[in-house]
Write an enzyme that holds these catalytic residues in place. Structure first.
Site, mmCIF file in Angstrom:
data_model
loop_
_atom_site.group_PDB
_atom_site.id
_atom_site.type_symbol
_atom_site.label_atom_id
_atom_site.label_comp_id
_atom_site.label_asym_id
_atom_site.label_seq_id
_atom_site.Cartn_x
_atom_site.Cartn_y
_atom_site.Cartn_z
ATOM 1 N N CYS A 275 15.255 -32.803 -69.207
ATOM 2 C CA CYS A 275 15.609 -32.414 -67.964
ATOM 3 C C CYS A 275 17.160 -32.035 -67.856
ATOM 4 C CB CYS A 275 15.181 -33.409 -66.983
ATOM 5 S SG CYS A 275 15.740 -33.145 -65.311
ATOM 6 N N CYS B 126 15.592 -28.699 -66.985
ATOM 7 C CA CYS B 126 15.473 -28.488 -65.389
ATOM 8 C C CYS B 126 17.110 -28.119 -64.785
ATOM 9 C CB CYS B 126 15.086 -29.643 -64.592
ATOM 10 S SG CYS B 126 13.596 -30.401 -65.358
ATOM 11 N N LYS C 214 18.962 -25.032 -66.753
ATOM 12 C CA LYS C 214 17.767 -23.967 -66.246
ATOM 13 C C LYS C 214 18.296 -23.573 -64.765
ATOM 14 C CE LYS C 214 14.706 -24.467 -63.817
ATOM 15 N NZ LYS C 214 13.335 -24.966 -64.180
ATOM 16 N N TYR D 273 5.583 -21.410 -67.080
ATOM 17 C CA TYR D 273 6.809 -21.753 -66.109
ATOM 18 C C TYR D 273 8.129 -21.443 -66.990
ATOM 19 C CZ TYR D 273 4.876 -25.880 -63.495
ATOM 20 O OH TYR D 273 4.149 -26.493 -62.654
ATOM 21 N N GLU E 270 10.461 -18.144 -65.782
ATOM 22 C CA GLU E 270 11.780 -18.521 -65.399
ATOM 23 C C GLU E 270 12.893 -17.963 -65.940
ATOM 24 O OE1 GLU E 270 11.866 -22.850 -65.011
ATOM 25 O OE2 GLU E 270 10.890 -22.827 -62.925
ATOM 26 N N HIS F 2 12.005 -21.336 -35.503
ATOM 27 C CA HIS F 2 12.361 -20.017 -35.381
ATOM 28 C C HIS F 2 13.577 -19.275 -35.360
ATOM 29 C CE1 HIS F 2 10.659 -15.771 -34.300
ATOM 30 N NE2 HIS F 2 11.805 -15.757 -33.347
ATOM 31 N N GLU G 88 7.951 -20.543 -40.897
ATOM 32 C CA GLU G 88 7.034 -20.887 -39.460
ATOM 33 C C GLU G 88 5.881 -20.130 -39.685
ATOM 34 O OE1 GLU G 88 8.531 -18.349 -36.128
ATOM 35 O OE2 GLU G 88 10.034 -17.568 -37.220
#
Ligand code: NDP
Length: 452
Positions: A43, A48, A51, A178, A182, A435, A440
């Site tokens: 990681c 992660c 990356k 993934y 990516e 909003h 939303e």
């Protein structure tokens, strides 16, 4: 029988470090930990974290264009890979230091070397010395795997991408998961010509069809040349570049070829089989719901068990292990409804079942809307986003939520709480919209687009 340690952890990645420092710091256990490479594991060092920093770096190029559309007088400039990489390396050094400090502050003894098991209570370190422990935790993670094919030694993997001397001009990425998607986005954003081969019909197999279809469309729109139903047959060196023959008959030369074709658990040579610890088909350590192996004193967590290969899951498995073994409170890990994000452009955030998987399980309603978000639309971009809910006709529970949009990773974390709590479609409807935002739409979809 007395042991050197209450717990010896093999592997200093996210899961191993968390288990070690919680066991030592919060339960008073005497803990040792061996790491053969760098603290922080996949990681922090080669996954992660670097990356995501590369994703950030890569997303500035379209921002400059958008800024101009919003009235800024701003000029393009080149991306300086060397400057970025130097800063990235310094950041990873800093984070590794943080991990080391966390362990030291918790009172964990660390050994910067490889450790293997020699019996159910003993590990042997690379320097030949042995340590005994009441419990041993295997947290050795995984590594990229490349299929056997002629020229496979020319392939780069994600591990190499953070250390490139220079960015390639033309890069082939193989795979549709993934990591492949990516890196395709990262490299494309940094100005590299990216060609992606995926052997199947659509990238990101297993995710919601509509969502992955939109991600693929947007990747192509951004300039990535995605070739579906295509794989590499053979590679060879051609004057320092890589000649590639593909299943579609094409023969092309690339500066570099990166394989992102899955990861394998790091179990080789750990001495597991001789102890009677069962390994699964891909070499993963087989464990029960409490992360315990067939040898009662030996546990395993994280990618080496190949359950759900995500950092936060490894951390949870580590915490549950400590709770079970050192606090006497047997705690299984809940692997259900794990939200996750893929950092493509746009991002995809997802929790729960895809439309296809849910429809196989029970009668469903599908609520979905796809639109051009305000910011991108104003900037003249064609980019579309998707908000999608899969709802059980019977219980009205939201079974799945899929978002393809800038910031979807941030959005799905919050939607994930509602889905994990068992929220119904009507609970979503009762929530007032924020909003003007993209998210939303997740609470304003009134009628199902289809039933299944
Ligand atoms: P994945 O398992 O996600 O994807 C592997 C890809 O390679 C698939 O497209 C697969 O195709 C393809 N493939 C496998 N074998 C071959 C082969 N022999 N030839 C050609 N293609 C092949 O693995 P990744 O390496 O992308 O990622 C590993 C794990 O790391 C992920 O599952 C995830 O858990 C984790 N991860 C999470 C991230 C995040 O949370 N954002 C980021 C990066 C990784 P097919 O679909 O046909 O099997």
């Amino acid at each position: 029988m007395s042991f050197d340690y209450d717990l010896f952890v093999i592997g200093g990645g996210s899961g191993g470090v968390r288990a070690a420092r919680v066991a030592a710091g919060e339960t008073g256990a005497k803990v040792g930990l061996a790491e053969e490479s760098r603290y922080g594991g996949t990681c922090v060092i080669r996954g992660c974290v670097p990356k995501k920093l590369m994703v950030f770096a890569s997303e500035f190029a379209p921002m400059v264009e958008d800024a101009r559309a919003f009235g800024w007088d701003i000029a393009d400039g080149p991306f300086n890979w060397t400057a970025f990489r130097t800063k990235l390396e310094a950041e990873l050094d800093r984070l590794e230091g943080v991990y080391r400090k966390l362990l030291a502050n918790s009172g964990v003894d660390t050994f910067d070397q490889r450790a293997v098991l020699v019996d159910p209570h003993t590990v042997e370190l690379a320097d030949g010395t042995r340590r005994t422990a009441k419990h041993i935790l295997i947290a050795t993670g995984g590594r990229p795997s490349v299929a056997e094919l002629p020229g496979a030694e020319l392939a780069l993997t994600s591990n190499d991408m953070f250390h490139l001397d220079e960015l390639p001009e033309r890069l082939l990425i193989v795979g549709g998961g993934y990591i492949a998607c990516e890196f395709a986005g990262i490299m494309n954003g940094l100005g590299v010509e990216v060609i992606q081969f995926y052997r199947g019909e659509q990238i990101l197999r297993g995710f919601d069809d509509e969502a992955r279809g939109l991600v693929c469309e947007e990747m192509c729109q951004n300039g990535i040349k995605v070739h579906l139903g295509t794989n590499v047959l053979e590679m060879r060196d051609e004057d320092g570049k890589v000649w590639v023959k593909a299943t579609n008959g094409s023969e092309q030369v690339f500066d570099k070829v990166m394989f992102a074709t899955g990861r394998a658990p790091n179990t080789d040579g750990l001495g597991l089989e001789t102890l009677g610890i069962e390994l699964g088909r891909s070499g993963q350590v087989v464990v029960d719901d409490y992360s315990q192996t067939a040898v009662p004193s030996v546990y395993a967590i994280g990618d080496v068990t190949d359950r759900v290969n995500l950092t936060p899951v490894a951390i949870r498995e580590g915490m549950a292990f400590v709770e079970t073994v050192f606090r006497g409170n047997p705690t299984p890990v809940d692997h259900d409804l794990i939200p996750t994000a893929i950092f493509t452009q746009p991002e995809m955030g997802t929790v729960g079942l895809s439309e296809e998987a849910a429809a196989e399980q029970e009668p469903i309603e599908v609520y979905a809307t796809s639109f051009k978000p305000m910011q991108q639309s104003f900037a003249g971009r064609a980019q579309k986003v998707l908000m999608k809910l899969i709802v059980s006709q019977d219980t009205r529970k939201v079974l799945g939520c899929h978002i393809v949009a800038p910031g979807a990773g941030e959005m799905i974390q919050l939607a994930g709480i509602a889905v994990k709590m068992g929220a119904t479609k009507e609970d979503f409807d009762r929530t007032v919209a924020v909003h003007p935002t993209m998210s939303e739409e997740i609470v304003t979809m009134r009628s199902p687009v289809r039933k299944g």
